[in-house]
Design an enzyme around this catalytic site. Sequence first.
Site, PDB file in Angstrom:
ATOM      1  N   ARG A   1      -9.086 122.193   7.725  1.00 27.01           N
ATOM      2  CA  ARG A   1      -9.048 121.824   9.145  1.00 27.01           C
ATOM      3  C   ARG A   1      -8.072 120.677   9.355  1.00 27.01           C
ATOM      4  NH1 ARG A   1     -15.240 122.637  10.308  1.00 27.01           N
ATOM      5  NH2 ARG A   1     -14.496 122.771  12.429  1.00 27.01           N
TER       6      ARG A   1
ATOM      7  N   TYR B   1      -5.738 134.307  14.350  1.00 27.30           N
ATOM      8  CA  TYR B   1      -4.986 135.278  13.554  1.00 27.30           C
ATOM      9  C   TYR B   1      -5.880 135.772  12.432  1.00 27.30           C
ATOM     10  CZ  TYR B   1      -0.881 133.562  16.003  1.00 27.30           C
ATOM     11  OH  TYR B   1       0.019 133.226  16.986  1.00 27.30           O
TER      12      TYR B   1
END
Length: 477
Positions: A199, A229
Amino acid sequence: MTKVIPTTGITIIIVGLGIAGLTAAIECHRQGHKVIGLEKKSTVYQLGDIIGLSENGLKVLSQWPNANGTSVASTLTSLGSELSSVEIFSSAGELKYTIPFGADSPVAGLFLRRSDLVESLYQYATSELGLDLRYGVTVEEYWETATTAGVIVEGAERISGHCVIGADGIYSKTRAIITGDSPEEDAATLLETGGAIFRSTFDASAVATDPDAQWVLQDASTHDRHEIYLGKDVTILMGTMGKGKYVWWNCSHRDPTKATTNWVQAASIAPVLRYIQDWPIAKKLSAVISKTPQGKCFNHSLVTRKPIRTWVSRQGRMVVIGDAAHQFLPHTGQGANQAIEDAAVVAVCLRLASRSNDSSSREEDGVPLALRVMEKLRQVLGPRVSVIQEGSVEAQEVTLEADMDTGTSGDRFNAISRPAWIHCHDCVSHAHEEFSKVVDALNKGEGNCDAYVPTNAPMDGLFHAEDDYILQSKGAV
Ligand SMILES: Cc1cc2nc3c(=O)[nH]c(=O)nc-3n(C[C@H](O)[C@H](O)[C@H](O)COP(=O)(O)OP(=O)(O)OC[C@H]3O[C@@H](n4cnc5c(N)ncnc54)[C@H](O)[C@@H]3O)c2cc1C
């Protein structure tokens, strides 16, 4: 004008001031209890990237009025992403779905920085409500009697009250005190899921002048970007927040190398670039990921926990909430929201169970009953939290298995699922409506609660990963 609720005379000690603890402090104050909040970190600053608030969580925050006549929920909206849609792409970069998501959506939702959320809750609790929140204070021991409960903090200070709320996160000390588990038994409730997540969030200036990466900021001053995605075993989410002020991305992946469970240990971006190197869209995504400033990427394994035996201590004066009681994977976006619900429900139950508004006999304060009802509402009779816990593991699997290019994942796949039973739930009204029914069920005895019908989770006990908003927009329900 703010409605003044009479005080209950109950003093509540809250251990840990993350999202669960700060919300508990505010909600307990709003329900007329006295609050002492203790946090081991010396400042309010919290790490973390994007965090989602869904309608069920926002509903609680929208009841908190600011001095300027708006609510805390509207302050947060001004700090979060300004979205009109969430877009789902294949690893080839082909747009597969556009999901309406924004001010006009019937299901509210907000993405913002975790640090902004925590800071806003803190500001409201201190500047607007003047609550007693103490930072740099580590709780080391816990105790309870039939009428009181409290903690001993580093330096041996003893702090007494009538109830302790343990909001001390995934590695909670309160939890083992309550369950009676040894450290080894407590550690054994943690479940590795085989997944992990990289992250990052950083200032948009890092990409602003790079010709290959600045696509991510295009039109962000009017509408933020939120793109997903999907490739086999790897999912990349990428976008902007604060109308292009910040860029964020994350990468969920299978974790054969066993990432750390520590959220705050910086990681290299190199594995992420490797995971996606064969994707046709790799160059575009890598351009942004490569601009991640040093020390701004974290990789941690995604763990959850078996539902714990009990949330409430033997004498009924200590309870766990938030990540200390249950932990979700990020795929259902409910970490913060269920922590907020726990906090609001415990505050309401403590009020409803307090026998009189200014009782001088603390045996009459109703704390043990309140905490037992709260636990039953959240996990036992109404299995809301455990169903979401299991659903988050299922959602991770479905997402990592999704293969948008061949379409083989077909109808099992839901890029974002917003089941109405989670998102449209009003936990405060529900606690008011159900409180006496749960008391009746408890009075019949733990083994005789079958007659209680839960209304905060599906009757069949299954997660139902539908996006009810999308179904509605297609006229399917
Ligand atoms: C570092 C970090 C980053 C995260 N980032 C994200 C993210 O980007 N997106 C997302 O969706 N979710 C994120 N999460 C998870 C999400 O924030 C939680 O699921 C949700 O907010 C509920 O958290 P909580 O308040 O129950 O626990 P936490 O947020 O873990 O708060 C617990 C608090 O208790 C304090 N504490 C612990 N022990 C003691 C003690 N003995 N005495 C005093 N204080 C104590 C801790 O310092 C901490 O502040 C993150 C969690 C962490 C810990």
